[in-house]
Write an enzyme that holds these catalytic residues in place. Structure first.
Site, PDB file in Angstrom:
ATOM      1  N   GLY A  32       0.832  -1.195   0.000  1.00  0.00           N
ATOM      2  CA  GLY A  32       0.000   0.000   0.000  1.00  0.00           C
ATOM      3  C   GLY A  32       0.867   1.246   0.000  1.00  0.00           C
ATOM      4  O   GLY A  32       2.049   1.200   0.367  1.00  0.00           O
TER       5      GLY A  32
ATOM      6  N   GLN B 208       2.735  10.103   1.384  1.00  0.00           N
ATOM      7  CA  GLN B 208       4.052   9.479   1.288  1.00  0.00           C
ATOM      8  C   GLN B 208       4.806   9.889   0.033  1.00  0.00           C
ATOM      9  O   GLN B 208       6.010   9.645  -0.069  1.00  0.00           O
ATOM     10  CB  GLN B 208       3.926   7.950   1.344  1.00  0.00           C
ATOM     11  CG  GLN B 208       3.460   7.429   2.696  1.00  0.00           C
ATOM     12  CD  GLN B 208       3.340   5.926   2.697  1.00  0.00           C
ATOM     13  OE1 GLN B 208       2.317   5.373   2.292  1.00  0.00           O
ATOM     14  NE2 GLN B 208       4.392   5.254   3.144  1.00  0.00           N
TER      15      GLN B 208
ATOM     16  N   CYS C 240       6.537   0.000   7.075  1.00  0.00           N
ATOM     17  CA  CYS C 240       6.055   1.167   6.335  1.00  0.00           C
ATOM     18  C   CYS C 240       7.140   1.608   5.364  1.00  0.00           C
ATOM     19  O   CYS C 240       8.321   1.678   5.734  1.00  0.00           O
ATOM     20  CB  CYS C 240       5.720   2.296   7.314  1.00  0.00           C
ATOM     21  SG  CYS C 240       5.114   3.805   6.515  1.00  0.00           S
ATOM     22  N   LEU C 241       6.737   1.926   4.135  1.00  0.00           N
ATOM     23  CA  LEU C 241       7.706   2.369   3.137  1.00  0.00           C
ATOM     24  C   LEU C 241       8.363   3.687   3.530  1.00  0.00           C
ATOM     25  O   LEU C 241       9.452   4.001   3.053  1.00  0.00           O
ATOM     26  CB  LEU C 241       7.028   2.503   1.768  1.00  0.00           C
ATOM     27  CG  LEU C 241       6.495   1.205   1.158  1.00  0.00           C
ATOM     28  CD1 LEU C 241       5.845   1.482  -0.201  1.00  0.00           C
ATOM     29  CD2 LEU C 241       7.603   0.173   1.015  1.00  0.00           C
TER      30      LEU C 241
ATOM     31  N   HIS D  86      -3.925   0.868   7.934  1.00  0.00           N
ATOM     32  CA  HIS D  86      -2.588   1.464   7.915  1.00  0.00           C
ATOM     33  C   HIS D  86      -2.551   2.658   6.969  1.00  0.00           C
ATOM     34  O   HIS D  86      -2.052   3.739   7.319  1.00  0.00           O
ATOM     35  CB  HIS D  86      -1.574   0.403   7.485  1.00  0.00           C
ATOM     36  CG  HIS D  86      -0.168   0.896   7.378  1.00  0.00           C
ATOM     37  ND1 HIS D  86       0.831   0.473   8.225  1.00  0.00           N
ATOM     38  CD2 HIS D  86       0.428   1.763   6.514  1.00  0.00           C
ATOM     39  CE1 HIS D  86       1.973   1.070   7.907  1.00  0.00           C
ATOM     40  NE2 HIS D  86       1.750   1.853   6.859  1.00  0.00           N
ATOM     41  N   GLU D  87      -3.093   2.481   5.756  1.00  0.00           N
ATOM     42  CA  GLU D  87      -3.043   3.555   4.762  1.00  0.00           C
ATOM     43  C   GLU D  87      -3.953   4.721   5.144  1.00  0.00           C
ATOM     44  O   GLU D  87      -3.606   5.885   4.929  1.00  0.00           O
ATOM     45  CB  GLU D  87      -3.407   3.020   3.373  1.00  0.00           C
ATOM     46  CG  GLU D  87      -2.488   1.920   2.858  1.00  0.00           C
ATOM     47  CD  GLU D  87      -1.023   2.286   2.923  1.00  0.00           C
ATOM     48  OE1 GLU D  87      -0.666   3.481   2.758  1.00  0.00           O
ATOM     49  OE2 GLU D  87      -0.198   1.378   3.150  1.00  0.00           O
TER      50      GLU D  87
ATOM     51  N   HIS E 195      -2.294   7.060   7.502  1.00  0.00           N
ATOM     52  CA  HIS E 195      -1.410   8.039   6.852  1.00  0.00           C
ATOM     53  C   HIS E 195      -2.169   9.318   6.498  1.00  0.00           C
ATOM     54  O   HIS E 195      -1.603  10.417   6.556  1.00  0.00           O
ATOM     55  CB  HIS E 195      -0.806   7.449   5.572  1.00  0.00           C
ATOM     56  CG  HIS E 195       0.447   6.666   5.799  1.00  0.00           C
ATOM     57  ND1 HIS E 195       1.579   7.214   6.364  1.00  0.00           N
ATOM     58  CD2 HIS E 195       0.754   5.377   5.516  1.00  0.00           C
ATOM     59  CE1 HIS E 195       2.535   6.298   6.424  1.00  0.00           C
ATOM     60  NE2 HIS E 195       2.057   5.170   5.926  1.00  0.00           N
TER      61      HIS E 195
END
Length: 209
Positions: free
Chosen positions: A50, A55, A112-113, A155-156, A159
């Site tokens: 995701g 981000q 997480c990226l 999670h997304e 953000h």
């Protein structure tokens, strides 16, 4: 990719429409669909599941996500393109998560990226959720998800509200990663400085045309 320490990761994102034109820092204006395609490609390149708009430097309520044909752990370190394993891709605008099953699940590992190299077990997430959102055609949609996919959606969406997965864990866990987080923060600071210089150069170029 915006990294831990970047202020945009702590801001609440704004709503958008499928017809909006988006200005990604460092790029020419793009349509929402073009940005979504770029986000998906970036997500696959980074071997993620995701990616949220903040981000990549966009303070808008949009994220992309994917279901793979095999477990996410099996994808790590492999060179096979992840897109070849996709069951379904998701692009969600203005998502609203509603909990269906309030029972918390802590059995999956999260990363997480924007916080590369740091993974933790025990992040509590609702086991089942419904997400109401708008698609790329501007149509209202709704989907129910459970277990790992429900975790990805939560999670997304976090953000978009300026939250990170470490926020759901005891403070001492963040402290355990302090050295790595400081390193990531420095990388973020360096990137933002480069982006600022690029922006100044672009403005100077336009002023002198």
């Amino acid at each position: 990719m915006r990294l831990y320490g970047d202020p945009i990761l702590r801001r609440k994102a704004r709503n958008l429409t499928a017809a909006d034109t988006l200005h990604v820092p460092g790029f020419e204006p793009q349509t929402v669909r073009e940005v979504a395609d770029t986000m998906l490609e970036t997500m696959f390149e980074e071997r993620g599941v995701g990616l949220a708009a903040p981000q990549i430097g966009l303070p808008v309520r949009m994220f992309v996500a994917v279901e793979y044909a095999d477990d996410e752990e099996e994808n790590e370190g492999q060179e096979t393109p992840l897109r070849s394993r996709v069951l379904r891709e998701y692009v969600m605008l203005n998502p609203v998560v509603k909990v269906i099953n309030k029972k918390k699940d802590k059995s999956y590992q999260e990363g997480c990226l924007s916080i590369p190299g740091i993974y933790e077990d025990g992040v509590p997430r609702a086991r089942q959720v419904r997400v109401d959102y708008t698609d790329l055609d501007g149509q209202p949609r709704s989907i129910e998800a459970e277990d790992y996919l429900a975790r990805v959606f939560q999670h997304e969406t976090d953000h978009l509200d300026g939250k990170l997965f470490l926020d759901h864990l005891p403070a001492d866990i963040t402290e355990d990663h302090r050295k790595d987080l400081l390193r990531i923060q420095q990388a973020s600071k360096n990137f933002l400085a480069q982006l600022s210089e690029w922006d100044k150069a672009q403005r100077h170029l336009k002023e002198n045309l």
